[in-house]
Design a protein around this motif. Structure first.
Motif, PDB file in Angstrom:
ATOM      1  N   PRO A 221      95.686  42.789 -50.171  1.00  0.00           N
ATOM      2  CA  PRO A 221      95.286  42.122 -51.508  1.00  0.00           C
ATOM      3  C   PRO A 221      94.370  43.054 -52.437  1.00  0.00           C
ATOM      4  CG  PRO A 221      93.558  41.272 -49.921  1.00  0.00           C
ATOM      5  CD  PRO A 221      94.890  42.267 -49.085  1.00  0.00           C
ATOM      6  N   PRO A 222      94.289  42.655 -53.912  1.00  0.00           N
ATOM      7  CA  PRO A 222      93.574  43.463 -54.738  1.00  0.00           C
ATOM      8  C   PRO A 222      91.952  43.670 -54.347  1.00  0.00           C
ATOM      9  CG  PRO A 222      94.094  41.443 -55.766  1.00  0.00           C
ATOM     10  CD  PRO A 222      94.866  41.426 -54.317  1.00  0.00           C
ATOM     11  N   PRO A 223      91.622  44.822 -54.807  1.00  0.00           N
ATOM     12  CA  PRO A 223      90.079  44.832 -54.312  1.00  0.00           C
ATOM     13  C   PRO A 223      89.287  44.040 -55.087  1.00  0.00           C
ATOM     14  CG  PRO A 223      91.117  46.896 -55.426  1.00  0.00           C
ATOM     15  CD  PRO A 223      91.915  45.874 -55.561  1.00  0.00           C
ATOM     16  N   PRO A 224      88.008  43.697 -54.440  1.00  0.00           N
ATOM     17  CA  PRO A 224      87.244  42.691 -55.088  1.00  0.00           C
ATOM     18  C   PRO A 224      86.884  43.014 -56.433  1.00  0.00           C
ATOM     19  CG  PRO A 224      86.380  43.383 -52.924  1.00  0.00           C
ATOM     20  CD  PRO A 224      87.605  44.354 -53.174  1.00  0.00           C
ATOM     21  N   PRO A 225      86.750  42.161 -57.142  1.00  0.00           N
ATOM     22  CA  PRO A 225      86.062  42.169 -58.483  1.00  0.00           C
ATOM     23  C   PRO A 225      84.928  43.140 -58.444  1.00  0.00           C
ATOM     24  CG  PRO A 225      86.895  40.293 -58.370  1.00  0.00           C
ATOM     25  CD  PRO A 225      86.775  40.667 -57.006  1.00  0.00           C
ATOM     26  N   GLY A 226      84.635  44.073 -59.452  1.00  0.00           N
ATOM     27  CA  GLY A 226      83.483  44.895 -59.476  1.00  0.00           C
ATOM     28  C   GLY A 226      83.166  45.938 -58.362  1.00  0.00           C
ATOM     29  N   ALA A 227      84.320  46.044 -57.589  1.00  0.00           N
ATOM     30  CA  ALA A 227      83.949  47.026 -56.522  1.00  0.00           C
ATOM     31  C   ALA A 227      84.127  48.359 -57.014  1.00  0.00           C
ATOM     32  CB  ALA A 227      85.252  46.915 -55.704  1.00  0.00           C
ATOM     33  N   PRO A 228      83.244  49.310 -56.930  1.00  0.00           N
ATOM     34  CA  PRO A 228      83.228  50.685 -57.376  1.00  0.00           C
ATOM     35  C   PRO A 228      84.538  51.495 -56.793  1.00  0.00           C
ATOM     36  CG  PRO A 228      81.119  50.326 -56.475  1.00  0.00           C
ATOM     37  CD  PRO A 228      82.007  49.209 -55.950  1.00  0.00           C
ATOM     38  N   VAL A 229      85.070  52.195 -57.875  1.00  0.00           N
ATOM     39  CA  VAL A 229      86.458  52.863 -57.651  1.00  0.00           C
ATOM     40  C   VAL A 229      86.101  53.733 -56.375  1.00  0.00           C
ATOM     41  CG1 VAL A 229      87.934  54.634 -58.527  1.00  0.00           C
ATOM     42  CG2 VAL A 229      86.828  52.903 -60.112  1.00  0.00           C
ATOM     43  N   GLU A 230      85.115  54.560 -56.259  1.00  0.00           N
ATOM     44  CA  GLU A 230      85.031  55.405 -55.045  1.00  0.00           C
ATOM     45  C   GLU A 230      85.063  54.476 -53.807  1.00  0.00           C
ATOM     46  OE1 GLU A 230      83.125  55.710 -57.850  1.00  0.00           O
ATOM     47  OE2 GLU A 230      83.168  57.511 -58.678  1.00  0.00           O
ATOM     48  N   TYR A 231      84.386  53.416 -54.042  1.00  0.00           N
ATOM     49  CA  TYR A 231      84.320  52.825 -52.617  1.00  0.00           C
ATOM     50  C   TYR A 231      85.645  52.218 -52.333  1.00  0.00           C
ATOM     51  CZ  TYR A 231      79.094  52.958 -52.694  1.00  0.00           C
ATOM     52  OH  TYR A 231      77.858  53.356 -52.792  1.00  0.00           O
ATOM     53  N   VAL A 232      86.353  51.810 -53.279  1.00  0.00           N
ATOM     54  CA  VAL A 232      87.690  51.293 -52.873  1.00  0.00           C
ATOM     55  C   VAL A 232      88.700  52.343 -52.193  1.00  0.00           C
ATOM     56  CG1 VAL A 232      89.965  50.296 -53.862  1.00  0.00           C
ATOM     57  CG2 VAL A 232      87.311  49.332 -54.641  1.00  0.00           C
ATOM     58  N   LEU A 233      88.686  53.306 -52.819  1.00  0.00           N
ATOM     59  CA  LEU A 233      89.583  54.581 -52.441  1.00  0.00           C
ATOM     60  C   LEU A 233      89.159  54.849 -51.016  1.00  0.00           C
ATOM     61  CD1 LEU A 233      89.860  56.712 -55.309  1.00  0.00           C
ATOM     62  CD2 LEU A 233      91.476  54.968 -54.637  1.00  0.00           C
ATOM     63  N   ALA A 234      87.628  55.085 -50.785  1.00  0.00           N
ATOM     64  CA  ALA A 234      87.350  55.463 -49.608  1.00  0.00           C
ATOM     65  C   ALA A 234      87.747  54.370 -48.473  1.00  0.00           C
ATOM     66  CB  ALA A 234      85.718  55.545 -49.513  1.00  0.00           C
ATOM     67  N   ALA A 235      87.506  53.137 -48.629  1.00  0.00           N
ATOM     68  CA  ALA A 235      87.888  52.150 -47.929  1.00  0.00           C
ATOM     69  C   ALA A 235      89.536  52.113 -47.415  1.00  0.00           C
ATOM     70  CB  ALA A 235      87.459  50.755 -48.487  1.00  0.00           C
ATOM     71  N   VAL A 236      90.243  52.466 -48.337  1.00  0.00           N
ATOM     72  CA  VAL A 236      91.484  52.202 -48.173  1.00  0.00           C
ATOM     73  C   VAL A 236      92.078  53.688 -46.997  1.00  0.00           C
ATOM     74  CG1 VAL A 236      93.963  53.030 -49.205  1.00  0.00           C
ATOM     75  CG2 VAL A 236      92.295  51.216 -50.251  1.00  0.00           C
ATOM     76  N   LEU A 237      91.492  54.675 -47.642  1.00  0.00           N
ATOM     77  CA  LEU A 237      91.669  55.914 -46.684  1.00  0.00           C
ATOM     78  C   LEU A 237      91.121  55.838 -45.269  1.00  0.00           C
ATOM     79  CD1 LEU A 237      91.123  59.006 -49.258  1.00  0.00           C
ATOM     80  CD2 LEU A 237      93.225  57.519 -48.580  1.00  0.00           C
ATOM     81  N   ALA A 238      89.899  55.217 -45.224  1.00  0.00           N
ATOM     82  CA  ALA A 238      89.378  54.985 -43.795  1.00  0.00           C
ATOM     83  C   ALA A 238      90.076  53.937 -43.044  1.00  0.00           C
ATOM     84  CB  ALA A 238      87.981  54.513 -44.012  1.00  0.00           C
ATOM     85  N   GLU A 239      90.594  52.860 -43.790  1.00  0.00           N
ATOM     86  CA  GLU A 239      91.434  51.745 -43.032  1.00  0.00           C
ATOM     87  C   GLU A 239      92.773  52.596 -42.619  1.00  0.00           C
ATOM     88  OE1 GLU A 239      92.448  48.500 -41.100  1.00  0.00           O
ATOM     89  OE2 GLU A 239      90.672  49.237 -41.759  1.00  0.00           O
TER      90      GLU A 239
END
Length: 277
Positions: A221-239
């Protein structure tokens, strides 16, 4: 000739940071295995001459042929199957056979490699194996081509570790569908995160939102609203990295959210957010 590090891509299109085994190291591993096989074969011949030579000549010859095939083919097949891609020679020099998708070597693949090795290494004195390894981008001998495997170096250099999983996004990352995210987009995001702290804020913001848009359009699903860009990218790569490790090492499942790697912290978020409870 020295092989350059090359990516191994899993079935989920995840690039594993591994180094393809160099030809000289593979040759050394093969020589160790050949010595082990030769010693075992000589011991077997001595036992054969002492115990079976008195039998009928045809039966004795048949037993010798079967023993020869089992020694030359059975040893690598049994060892690589039992150790998930490692023989005694490969253990000594830090090599492992893996499937092209990054998974562990299976019995079928070990059998193909063993049968092909009997021809290209023992019958043809290794010539086809060397030629094939020289012309292959991943250093594959014929057995690797037939089996769909590649030999990697477990002691080779690694790229920078993946980003830390942001704790506030772990709940979201665990539910991600990542099959639409290709290696090119993931590598672009990884390079951006590794250099974001060195970029000027306007450039970092522009690049981050552009890469974020490319990544977000390929996941759900799409990232949570308001999630910082860097945090979203880091979460995707870590997963993605966690799932790749879980696929590569199914006998030792990786924790859902591994401990943080030693890595500089991500830039502070531009806006905070609170995940749903």
């Amino acid at each position: 000739m020295v092989w350059q590090p090359a990516p191994v891509v899993t079935g989920d299109a995840v690039v594993l940071d591994v180094a393809i085994a160099q030809l000289p190291v593979r040759t050394l591993a093969a020589l160790i295995d050949i010595v082990v096989i030769a010693i075992g074969y000589v011991v077997g011949l001595v036992l054969w001459s002492l115990t079976l030579s008195q039998l009928d000549d045809a039966l004795s010859a048949a037993i010798l042929i079967i023993f020869t095939v089992l020694t030359l083919v059975g040893y690598p097949v049994a060892m690589e199957t039992a150790t998930r891609g490692r023989s005694l020679g490969k253990m000594a020099v830090g090599l492992r056979v893996v499937a092209e998708d990054g998974g562990p070597e299976r019995f079928r693949q070990a059998l193909f490699r063993g049968l092909a090795g009997f021809v290209e290494i023992w019958m043809l004195t290794g010539g086809p194996a060397v030629i094939s390894s020289l012309v292959s981008a991943k250093g594959k001998r014929l057995g690797d081509i037939f089996a769909g495997t590649v030999v990697i170096s477990e002691r080779g250099p690694r790229l920078n570790p993946p980003p830390v999983m942001p704790p506030a996004l772990a709940w979201w990352a665990g539910s991600l569908e990542l099959s639409g995210l290709g290696p090119a987009q993931a590598e672009l995001a990884r390079q951006f995160l590794s250099r974001s702290a060195q970029l000027d804020p306007p450039i970092r913001q522009e690049m981050g939102h552009r890469i974020f848009g490319e990544v977000a359009s390929r996941i759900s699903p799409p990232p949570p609203p308001g999630a910082p860009v860097e945090y979203v990218l880091a979460a995707v790569l870590a997963e993605r990295h966690r799932r790749a490790l879980a696929r590569l090492l199914p006998q030792a499942p990786v924790a859902a959210h591994p401990a943080p790697y030693a890595r500089p912290p991500l830039p502070p978020p531009t806006s905070g957010f609170t995940p749903p409870s």
